[in-house]
Each structure stands twice: as C-alpha cells, then as structure tokens.
Design a protein around this motif. Structure first.
Motif, PDB file in Angstrom:
ATOM      1  N   GLU A  59       0.827  -1.207   0.000  1.00  0.00           N
ATOM      2  CA  GLU A  59       0.000   0.000   0.000  1.00  0.00           C
ATOM      3  C   GLU A  59       0.860   1.255   0.000  1.00  0.00           C
ATOM      4  N   ARG A  60       1.913   1.251   0.777  1.00  0.00           N
ATOM      5  CA  ARG A  60       2.804   2.420   0.826  1.00  0.00           C
ATOM      6  C   ARG A  60       3.455   2.660  -0.532  1.00  0.00           C
ATOM      7  N   ILE A  61       3.928   1.596  -1.164  1.00  0.00           N
ATOM      8  CA  ILE A  61       4.623   1.742  -2.438  1.00  0.00           C
ATOM      9  C   ILE A  61       3.663   2.192  -3.533  1.00  0.00           C
ATOM     10  N   LEU A  62       2.540   1.522  -3.676  1.00  0.00           N
ATOM     11  CA  LEU A  62       1.592   1.878  -4.734  1.00  0.00           C
ATOM     12  C   LEU A  62       1.028   3.278  -4.525  1.00  0.00           C
ATOM     13  N   SER A  63       0.644   3.620  -3.311  1.00  0.00           N
ATOM     14  CA  SER A  63       0.076   4.951  -3.040  1.00  0.00           C
ATOM     15  C   SER A  63       1.117   6.044  -3.275  1.00  0.00           C
ATOM     16  N   SER A  64       2.370   5.781  -2.948  1.00  0.00           N
ATOM     17  CA  SER A  64       3.436   6.765  -3.167  1.00  0.00           C
ATOM     18  C   SER A  64       3.686   6.986  -4.652  1.00  0.00           C
ATOM     19  N   VAL A  72       3.910  15.076 -10.419  1.00  0.00           N
ATOM     20  CA  VAL A  72       4.930  15.488 -11.407  1.00  0.00           C
ATOM     21  C   VAL A  72       4.797  14.793 -12.761  1.00  0.00           C
ATOM     22  N   SER A  73       3.859  13.856 -12.877  1.00  0.00           N
ATOM     23  CA  SER A  73       3.560  13.181 -14.150  1.00  0.00           C
ATOM     24  C   SER A  73       4.752  12.459 -14.773  1.00  0.00           C
ATOM     25  N   CYS A  74       5.661  11.964 -13.937  1.00  0.00           N
ATOM     26  CA  CYS A  74       6.790  11.181 -14.456  1.00  0.00           C
ATOM     27  C   CYS A  74       7.350  10.324 -13.336  1.00  0.00           C
ATOM     28  N   ASN A  75       8.204   9.373 -13.711  1.00  0.00           N
ATOM     29  CA  ASN A  75       8.797   8.466 -12.740  1.00  0.00           C
ATOM     30  C   ASN A  75      10.088   9.060 -12.193  1.00  0.00           C
ATOM     31  N   THR A  76      10.006   9.684 -11.049  1.00  0.00           N
ATOM     32  CA  THR A  76      11.195  10.258 -10.410  1.00  0.00           C
ATOM     33  C   THR A  76      11.768   9.362  -9.326  1.00  0.00           C
ATOM     34  N   ASN A  77      10.939   8.490  -8.737  1.00  0.00           N
ATOM     35  CA  ASN A  77      11.379   7.895  -7.474  1.00  0.00           C
ATOM     36  C   ASN A  77      10.978   6.438  -7.246  1.00  0.00           C
ATOM     37  N   LEU A  78      10.629   5.688  -8.285  1.00  0.00           N
ATOM     38  CA  LEU A  78      10.192   4.309  -8.086  1.00  0.00           C
ATOM     39  C   LEU A  78      11.250   3.491  -7.348  1.00  0.00           C
ATOM     40  N   GLY A  79      12.494   3.534  -7.828  1.00  0.00           N
ATOM     41  CA  GLY A  79      13.547   2.752  -7.195  1.00  0.00           C
ATOM     42  C   GLY A  79      13.767   3.138  -5.747  1.00  0.00           C
ATOM     43  N   MET A  80      13.729   4.434  -5.476  1.00  0.00           N
ATOM     44  CA  MET A  80      13.899   4.899  -4.095  1.00  0.00           C
ATOM     45  C   MET A  80      12.746   4.427  -3.218  1.00  0.00           C
ATOM     46  N   ILE A  81      11.527   4.499  -3.724  1.00  0.00           N
ATOM     47  CA  ILE A  81      10.361   4.052  -2.967  1.00  0.00           C
ATOM     48  C   ILE A  81      10.465   2.556  -2.654  1.00  0.00           C
ATOM     49  N   LEU A  82      10.873   1.770  -3.643  1.00  0.00           N
ATOM     50  CA  LEU A  82      11.012   0.329  -3.436  1.00  0.00           C
ATOM     51  C   LEU A  82      12.058   0.013  -2.372  1.00  0.00           C
ATOM     52  N   GLU A 122       1.800  -3.594  -9.542  1.00  0.00           N
ATOM     53  CA  GLU A 122       0.954  -2.531 -10.084  1.00  0.00           C
ATOM     54  C   GLU A 122       1.683  -1.194 -10.058  1.00  0.00           C
ATOM     55  N   ALA A 123       2.411  -0.929  -8.967  1.00  0.00           N
ATOM     56  CA  ALA A 123       3.175   0.321  -8.855  1.00  0.00           C
ATOM     57  C   ALA A 123       4.231   0.416  -9.949  1.00  0.00           C
ATOM     58  N   ILE A 124       4.888  -0.699 -10.247  1.00  0.00           N
ATOM     59  CA  ILE A 124       5.905  -0.704 -11.306  1.00  0.00           C
ATOM     60  C   ILE A 124       5.257  -0.427 -12.660  1.00  0.00           C
ATOM     61  N   ARG A 125       4.089  -0.996 -12.886  1.00  0.00           N
ATOM     62  CA  ARG A 125       3.389  -0.728 -14.147  1.00  0.00           C
ATOM     63  C   ARG A 125       2.987   0.738 -14.253  1.00  0.00           C
ATOM     64  N   VAL A 126       2.538   1.330 -13.143  1.00  0.00           N
ATOM     65  CA  VAL A 126       2.148   2.748 -13.144  1.00  0.00           C
ATOM     66  C   VAL A 126       3.351   3.635 -13.431  1.00  0.00           C
ATOM     67  N   ALA A 127       4.472   3.368 -12.765  1.00  0.00           N
ATOM     68  CA  ALA A 127       5.673   4.183 -12.954  1.00  0.00           C
ATOM     69  C   ALA A 127       6.291   3.962 -14.324  1.00  0.00           C
ATOM     70  N   ASN A 128       6.176   2.743 -14.841  1.00  0.00           N
ATOM     71  CA  ASN A 128       6.668   2.392 -16.175  1.00  0.00           C
ATOM     72  C   ASN A 128       8.125   2.821 -16.387  1.00  0.00           C
ATOM     73  N   PRO A 129       9.046   2.290 -15.594  1.00  0.00           N
ATOM     74  CA  PRO A 129      10.445   2.691 -15.735  1.00  0.00           C
ATOM     75  C   PRO A 129      11.036   2.244 -17.063  1.00  0.00           C
ATOM     76  N   GLY A 130      11.983   3.014 -17.583  1.00  0.00           N
ATOM     77  CA  GLY A 130      12.625   2.695 -18.851  1.00  0.00           C
ATOM     78  C   GLY A 130      13.416   1.411 -18.771  1.00  0.00           C
TER      79      GLY A 130
END
Length: 279
Positions: A59-64, A72-82, A122-130
């Motif tokens: 929940e923390r990861i997906l909500s973040s 910000v409409s872009c993936n700035t922090n997926l790895g940091m959140i994980l 689901e969070a990874i799909r939302v962030a869609n990292p390169g």
C-alpha cells in the motif's frame, strides 16, 4: 508532529538531489526531461505515505507512486520508494543500532504477503520505468504467482534494487552506508559523501538500469570510467575541487542519454540508513 523517521526520509530524498551524481538529476544539473524540483515535489508527496504505519508495504509503495505521478507526471522515485519502504518499516520496529535495523529488516522482508507483490507489480506498471523489458517468470505486466521476495529473487540478476530484497540490503549497508559514514567523518559533508557513495556504486556494480537499456558492454564501460573518477575523488582533501571532472562526466553521460538510475537509488537508500543510525 513529524516523526524522526519521517524527517530522516525527507532529508535523504533532499540530500540525494543536492549531491552531484553524474548522469542523474540534481541541483547541479537537470536532464532526461526532469529537473531537481520534480524530485523535491515527489519527496514531499510520498514521504508521509511511506511513513503511514497503518499501511502495508504494498500500500505504501503503490500509493506513493500514484501520488508522485499525480504531482509530477513522471517516474522520479520508483527505485527509491522500493528501497525506502522496507527500511522504514524495519525502523518502525526499532533502529537503536545497525544490528537491530538489519534484523528488523530481515523480519520485514520475510513477512511480505501476496497482496504486497500484487500492489508492487501494479506500482511498477504505473511508474513504467525505462528498460523494463519482459521476463519468462513473474513478468510485472502479468499477475504474479509468488511472494514478493521470490519475485525479487528471480529479478535479482538483472536488477540491483531487486537484489536488495534477496540479500537483506547487503550493498546498501556494507558498501553505501559505510562509504557515507567514512567520508562524512573525513570531509564533514553528507552531500559530498553521497557523491562518493554514488561513484562507488557506479564503479563497483554495473548499473542495471543502464544494462537493461543499453547492454552489458556499455554498462561495463561506464563502470570502468567511474573507477578512474572515484579514485581521484576519494583521494582528494577537498572534493569540491573535482567539480569540473564531475561536470565533464555528467555531460558525457547525458549526451548519450545514459542515466545510471540504479546507482542513484542505492545511494538514496544508503543515505536513509545513514540518517536513521545517525539520530
């Protein structure tokens, strides 16, 4: 009232952006269609969510990630959140010393549920990292059929963030945290110690974000070049005098659109451990 853990999280996000990490975004240099303020805004919206004790890890990861996308409409922090989330949850159980924190982290990773893996995917799909690509086993584009720890173990050979879930954050504690601790004592600057940490990761482990996008040969070339730079940097009495070398390396990487994002994520997680254990 803001908790000590929440303060440590926000300061880690902020210090990560203050540190000049060649190829990444900082107050020194923008790039990859992002600027430093995007990262600060992301930190502001995600930090309170990451520290919600009534939320599970998933929940923390997906909500973040959702809050970041909205801000910000872009993936700035997926790895940091994980990386941040299990460390935060471990710290909530106690972090009087490094032994306590690592033991609690191991317990946290062991207790992850099927719901956690569903929400993380689901969070990874939302962030869609390169450079995400696909996998024959537990592809993030599909419904997972295993625990989060198992999924991360299966991805660990191609992703250093996933590897941390498999080895109890060994690189973060043994390489990143120790580097920041040593150089902060030497230079009295967490910011420049974070640069050393980043360069140490970049020169010690092929950046898996680069490797997924551009292949192992390019990742190895960057690793070798980083080794030359980190040796000069770490041997300096005053790291600021090597700013020109960092700027040249930053320009070289960004000209080719190389973004060593995994090394930056590991650095941010190392900062979080440092700030927690420093309090």
């Amino acid at each position: 009232m803001t908790s000590p853990i929440e303060l440590a999280v926000m300061e880690s996000f902020r210090k990560d952006v203050e540190a000049f990490k060649p190829g990444n975004i900082s107050f020194y240099s923008s790039g990859h269609d992002m600027i430093a303020s995007d990262f600060i805004r992301s930190a502001e919206v995600s930090t309170p969510i990451l520290c919600r004790r009534d939320f599970s890890l998933g929940e923390r990861i997906l909500s973040s990630v959702n809050a970041t996308q909205k801000a910000v409409s872009c993936n700035t922090n997926l790895g940091m959140i994980l990386l941040f989330t299990p460390i935060i949850m471990a710290a909530e159980q106690g972090y009087e010393n490094i032994e306590k924190l690592t033991t609690n982290l191991e317990n946290t990773l062991t207790l992850l549920t099927k719901d956690d893996v569903n929400k993380v995917f689901e969070a990874i799909r939302v962030a869609n990292p390169g450079g995400l690509g696909s996998s024959d086993t537990n592809d993030v584009m599909k419904t997972p059929d295993c625990s989060l720890k198992q999924a991360m173990k299966q991805a660990s050979e191609r992703d250093s963030v996933a590897l941390q879930y498999s080895n109890n954050f060994s690189e973060v504690f043994n390489l990143g945290f120790e580097t920041i601790k040593y150089f902060d004592k030497r230079w009295n600057s967490v910011k420049w110690s974070a640069v050393s940490c980043y360069l140490t990761f970049l020169s010690s482990i092929r950046d898996t974000h680069i490797e997924r996008k551009y292949g192992s040969e390019i990742a190895e070339q960057i690793k070798i070049k980083s080794g030359i730079i980190v040796e000069k940097f770490n041997n300096s009495i005053d790291p600021k005098i090597l700013l020109r070398f960092l700027k040249d390396f930053d320009r070289e990487l960004k000209t080719k659109n190389y973004n060593p994002g995994t090394s930056a994520d590991l650095t941010a997680a190392s900062l979080l451990v440092y700030y927690l254990l420093k309090t």
